[in-house]
Write an enzyme that holds these catalytic residues in place. Structure first.
Site, PDB file in Angstrom:
ATOM      1  CB  SER A   1     -41.973  -2.904 -14.858  1.00 30.93           C
ATOM      2  OG  SER A   1     -42.156  -1.817 -16.231  1.00 30.93           O
TER       3      SER A   1
ATOM      4  CE  LYS B   1     -38.052  -5.708 -12.751  1.00 31.16           C
ATOM      5  NZ  LYS B   1     -38.665  -4.212 -13.141  1.00 31.16           N
TER       6      LYS B   1
ATOM      7  CB  SER C   1     -40.081  -4.558 -16.355  1.00 32.62           C
ATOM      8  OG  SER C   1     -40.226  -4.198 -15.424  1.00 32.62           O
TER       9      SER C   1
END
Lengths: 551, 540
Positions: free
Chosen positions: B211, B82, B187
């Site tokens: 997330s 990420k 997310s």
């Protein structure tokens, strides 16, 4: 932690105590009828090798900017704090010295504001649960009894970076060297009643912090800074509204700032239409070092909301009883303990004690509370020179003589060389031997001073006796057991010198042989001159009398 | 689809079978294949924001010592990371204008561990800005498109048929999503989509309030939010320090566990890292409990599963409920005992979470002022610098650097920490957080070893909780069900485990059409039990 946080919030919301009558009112002719109430927040840089939460080394002013900076200090994303336990231990030393109650559980909070000296946008401090609560410090003004100042709390926090404005280029320069250095904030209760008391308090605090190695307390270098709260009230009335004067960096400025603040607040209160109910507007003020006046920084309404928040990274700082005990047991001697010991154990005069303590007040404080060699502290040097001999349990050297040699001869000659005790490279053994040689008359006092000067100018590890021999400074009149016999045995060297002098001054010698005692002085002087101070004048006179005077 | 009988076009069956295939064939997710797939499909999925150059090919003649050393756990496995996790030389933009050009000179500890295990850090994945969002729509790189059912997804199931890589590099901007496009969740949407589309073997996300688990559920992959304090946060850009965890996503539980094991190492650079002795205590307690149950092959005899009654809000759709029922029935068939439990504080968890997460975000993001790094906006010409405060100058960079959602949360959090609101918001939320933790401690048999060192395992408690990962399947990106309060309600099932710092694993289960995730939540440090239940659930 949550429970502690709630308790702390409850404490903060409690109404003010009537703290100002904790001490008996004493009239001050400078402001008759007014009582002055002062509290001081001291920020002392912790004398640690590394910063409070990062691996970077601490720095001193004047180093190349931005050379002591880690990713964490520059608040790079993803970096995390790691508590430096050396800093904690030094703060604990201060807490023990100030008889503060060490909290076995304390925690860290974030204080938020946007300024260029704060890369992360918050300062890590201990708002809700400080490392130590309470405490006291005994303070004395000259010629008056000591008084006690209560300590409210001691908290650990980060120092900020330094930003300077270049007015010519109109640019800000940011130096992160100082960012993240460990600070102790020591908050006093409002127990001070005059500018002079405030000055004495800061000096006493400085001495304690230096003695325990927690901080070098150097106000000029900025490692000790004070924020001072001042309020005044008419005698017998409730305390007035306080104003805070920020960032005072010398005792002289602090005294001046408080004095000006008292005058200013008094003028406001006395000129008000309703003097009984008038109040001073609550303000944060700065101090103008050129005009010696305080000036307004911001009013109460402009006070920033720091949005304190428990730091989620650092958790609870748990201190074991054992760790606290270790700090207590290994605490270096405190200034008042040293004073008492020098007086009672060595019988030194108040004046000599003052001289020795004064020399040490300028010494270097070592990093991380490490112990130093005897040459770092004049007291330790003195202690070792007087050291007791193990077997006999008897003091090795006369403290008074040692004190004289240090304060008069050593420091005097260092001063002549434009040096201080810090530059002294004479080992305890070297100076000790020198003192012994003079004491047992292996060399004369004059030779001793000469030898000391030589040794200071020519650093070496050679034993003093050897240097003295090489320089032919050993006395011509060795005196072992000379007192036991009525007729001292004079050395052949002295006899030779005297014979030479008699031969060189035939007229005077003849006169002496005829009984003229006055002329003897001239011959003694000649021998002394020829011996380069190695001869003892009394012994020379005795020998010349023996050789010349009619029996 | 070659090996699947053509008589079964049922999408449910297709998905289940396809996933099973992925389980068995994930070994073919090598660096070359994954790069080709990224080149082919990323323009339409928008999972990656940056890819790394291919690793040098292995030497043709392995060194004479090579056969003596054990193969590295993740040798040649492509792993996506990420973009809010720092990677040296690969940027850490956090999908924010503020850090668009920020290139950290360091690897996060988890990335260092991946590299040491031989992994090929294949690229950085799209996400919601600084991890704030649950649809992956708050990104300067545009939204991530859920790859489920797309050519990329289908070809990840049948590997021989994906097109060859286009010669040009990926276009800078993705094509606009089609009206029917669904969210990959947030997310960590890019990480979930990358795994689902077969662009990597596994991916790292972060999980502050769901997330990792939510996008895993939407995209039909496995997502683990580990126990807080097990995986190092050093080098992970903070959103809310007390909640942030590094999450792991992969195609199956086994692969997730493999990556988790590589990362589960004490890091002294992380002050919130659980101490080795605490980890060990929890691990031993789980070991004892599993030995006590003495499971034979594929069985869960003696396992006590709690179904928290508060985790079924009115908004929950049937599309989620039916697969959950089937999963629970399947677990019961394997010998597990199902116990209804009550977690009364759940109702307040979401509000508490948003107060705390926003408050911490306002603090953690205060460092982005454009001075030391990141976007710096100069004051307009003619600005009187003498009368402009530093904060006002910072506001220029911060206004331009942060997106809408981030600004909203910073403002909320700033308010929650202000002197007047602190007690009613921040402190109150901390109390609720404690109540949420108490709820978990009350229902679990194994104690929380972060607080107690000699806790006894209770016989009455449950071993894990099982509940839906989300209230619905992946929502559409065109605004239907997005933007308002609903996006926050999505988090209702995931934030309690975050507040309590517990391990939570979302496992894709057989559903009708769009993927459905089931969450398995365990006591702190009980990843081994959670994985065991997850492995059983994914095979139902």
């Amino acid at each position: 932690m949550l429970r502690r946080l709630c308790q702390c919030r409850a404490r903060q919301l409690q109404p003010f105590r009537r703290f100002h009558d904790a001490r008996v009112y004493k009239e001050d002719p400078r402001w008759l009828g007014w009582q002055v109430v002062i509290g001081i927040e001291t920020h002392a840089q912790i004398k640690s090798r590394r910063k409070l939460f990062s691996e970077s080394l601490t720095s001193v002013p004047g180093e190349t900017p931005n050379t002591h900076v880690s990713m964490f200090d520059a608040a790079f994303p993803g970096t995390l704090p790691k508590l430096n336990h050396k800093c904690v231990d030094l703060a604990l030393r201060a807490a023990v010295a100030l008889q503060s109650d060490i909290q076995t559980r304390s925690s860290f909070d974030r204080k938020h504001y946007f300024y260029s000296d704060l890369p992360s946008g918050y300062q890590i401090t201990q708002q809700y649960a400080p490392i130590a609560i309470g405490g006291r410090l005994s303070v004395a003004l000259p010629n008056s009894p000591p008084f006690e100042v209560r300590i409210k709390q001691i908290q650990l926090e980060q120092d900020t970076a330094k930003s300077t404005l270049n007015p010519r280029t109109r640019t800000s320069h940011i130096d992160l060297n100082r960012a993240g250095t460990g600070l102790m904030e020591i908050v006093s209760e409002p127990d001070l009643r005059s500018p002079d008391e405030a000055g004495a308090y800061v000096r006493a605090l400085q001495a304690v912090l230096r003695a325990v190695g927690a901080s070098d307390g150097n106000m000029e270098q900025g490692s000790l800074r004070c924020d001072v709260n001042v309020s005044i009230n008419r005698v017998g009335q409730p305390p007035g509204t306080r104003c805070e004067i920020k960032n005072l960096n010398s005792v002289r400025f602090m005294i001046a700032a408080i004095t000006h603040e008292i005058t200013r607040q008094r003028a406001i209160l006395e000129s008000a239409p309703d003097p009984q109910n008038a109040t001073v507007p609550q303000e944060t003020r700065g101090f103008d070092e050129h005009r010696f006046e305080t000036y307004k920084l911001r009013s109460k309404e402009d006070a920033p909301d720091y949005r304190y928040m428990p730091d989620p990274n650092l958790g609870v700082l748990v201190l074991s009883q054992e760790r606290i005990r270790t700090v207590r047991d290994t605490l270096p001697e405190l200034p008042w303990e040293t004073r008492e010991r020098l007086r009672s154990a060595y019988g030194l005069s108040e004046r000599d004690v003052d001289v020795l303590l004064n020399i040490d007040s300028g010494r270097d404080v070592s990093f991380d509370g490490e112990t130093q060699g005897p040459n770092a502290s004049v007291i330790a040097y003195f202690d070792q020179l007087c050291a007791e001999e193990g077997d006999e349990g008897k003091r090795r050297r006369d403290p008074k003589a040692v004190s004289n040699w240090i304060t008069h001869e050593l420091l005097g000659q260092l001063a002549a060389r434009k040096e201080t005790f810090k530059d002294n490279h004479l080992s305890v053994d070297q100076l000790g031997e020198l003192i012994d040689m003079v004491q047992n008359k292996t060399i004369t006092g004059t030779s001793g001073k000469l030898l000391l000067r030589h040794m200071l100018a020519n650093p070496s590890k050679t034993p003093t006796m050897q240097i003295a021999t090489e320089l032919q400074l050993t006395a011509l009149e060795p005196c072992p057991d000379s007192t036991s016999s009525d007729t001292p045995v004079h050395s052949p060297a002295l006899r030779a010198l005297c014979a030479d002098a008699i031969a060189a001054l035939p007229a005077e010698s003849d006169a002496a042989r005829k009984g003229n005692r006055n002329v003897l002085n001239k011959i003694v002087g000649r021998v002394m001159k020829d011996s380069h101070g190695r001869a003892d004048a009394k012994a020379v006179r005795a020998l010349l009398e023996e050789l010349l005077l009619p029996r | 689809m070659g090996v699947i009988p053509v008589t079964l076009p049922n999408p449910k069956f297709e998905f289940t079978q396809a996933r099973q295939r992925q389980l068995s064939t994930s070994v073919s997710l090598d660096s070359t294949t994954c790069r080709a797939r990224i080149a082919a499909y990323n323009p339409s999925i928008n999972a990656f924001v940056r890819t790394s150059p291919p690793p040098p090919p292995p030497p043709p003649h392995p060194s004479p010592l090579a056969h003596e050393t054990l193969p590295l756990q993740l040798a040649t496995r492509p792993v996506a990371v990420k973009d809010s996790i720092c990677t040296r030389g690969m940027g850490a933009g956090c999908a924010s204008e503020m850090l668009r050009d920020f290139d950290p000179p360091y690897d996060a500890t988890v990335v260092t561990l991946l590299r040491a295990a031989g992994a090929d850090i294949i690229g950085k994945t799209n996400c919601d800005e600084f991890g704030m969002g649950s649809m992956n729509i708050h990104s300067i790189h545009g939204p991530v498109i859920n790859p489920f059912g797309s050519p990329a997804h289908r070809s990840s199931m049948a590997r021989s048929t994906f097109p060859s890589a286009p010669s040009s590099s990926a276009p800078p901007l993705p094509p606009p999503p089609s009206p029917e496009a669904r969210s990959a969740g947030g997310s960590s949407g890019g990480s979930a989509a990358a795994v689902a589309a077969g662009m990597c073997f596994a991916a790292l996300g972060t999980d502050t309030g769901g997330s990792t688990r939510l996008p895993a559920a939407y995209c039909g992959v496995v997502g683990l939010k580990p126990s807080y304090g097990l995986l190092s946060r050093w080098g992970v850009v903070s959103f809310a320090d007390s909640l942030d965890c590094v999450g792991v996503m992969a195609g199956c539980v086994e692969d997730t566990e493999l990556v988790f094991d590589v990362l589960n190492v004490y890091d002294e650079k992380d002050p919130t890292a659980a101490l080795p002795e605490t980890r060990e205590a929890a691990r031993r307690a789980c070991e004892r409990r599993m030995e006590e149950m003495g499971w034979s092959e594929g069985r869960l005899d003696g396992l006590r599963i709690g179904i928290p009654q508060e985790y079924f809000p009115a908004e929950m759709t049937d599309a989620v409920l039916q697969p959950l029922r089937r999963t629970i029935a399947g677990l019961q068939a394997k010998g597990a005992v199902v116990v209804p439990v009550s977690m009364p504080a759940t109702a307040y968890a979401l509000s508490a979470y948003y107060v705390l997460a926003s408050a911490e975000a306002s603090s953690c993001l205060a460092r982005f002022d454009g001075v030391e790094y990141g976007l710096h906006v100069r004051p307009p010409p003619g600005t009187d610098l003498a009368t402009t405060s530093t904060a006002e100058l910072y506001a220029l960079s911060r206004s331009a650097g942060f997106g809408r959602e981030v600004k909203k949360r910073i403002l909320l959090g700033t308010y929650a920490l202000s002197a007047d609101a602190f007690d009613n918001y921040f402190l109150q939320a901390q109390r609720v957080r404690q109540l949420v933790k108490d709820d978990f401690d009350r229902v679990f048999g194994i104690p929380d070893y972060r607080q107690c060192t000699t806790g006894e395992t209770g016989s009455e408690g449950v071993d894990v909780l099982v509940h839906p990962s989300a209230i619905q399947t992946a929502p559409r990106l065109d605004g239907e069900g997005g933007g308002g309060l609903e996006t926050y309600v999505q988090d209702v099932l995931t934030v309690p485990a975050s507040l309590a710092g517990l391990p939570a694993l979302s496992v894709p289960v057989a559903g009708e059409g769009w993927p459905v995730g089931v969450s398995v939540v365990g006591q702190w440090g009980c990843e081994s039990v959670v994985f065991a239940v997850g492995r059983a659930a994914e095979r139902i």
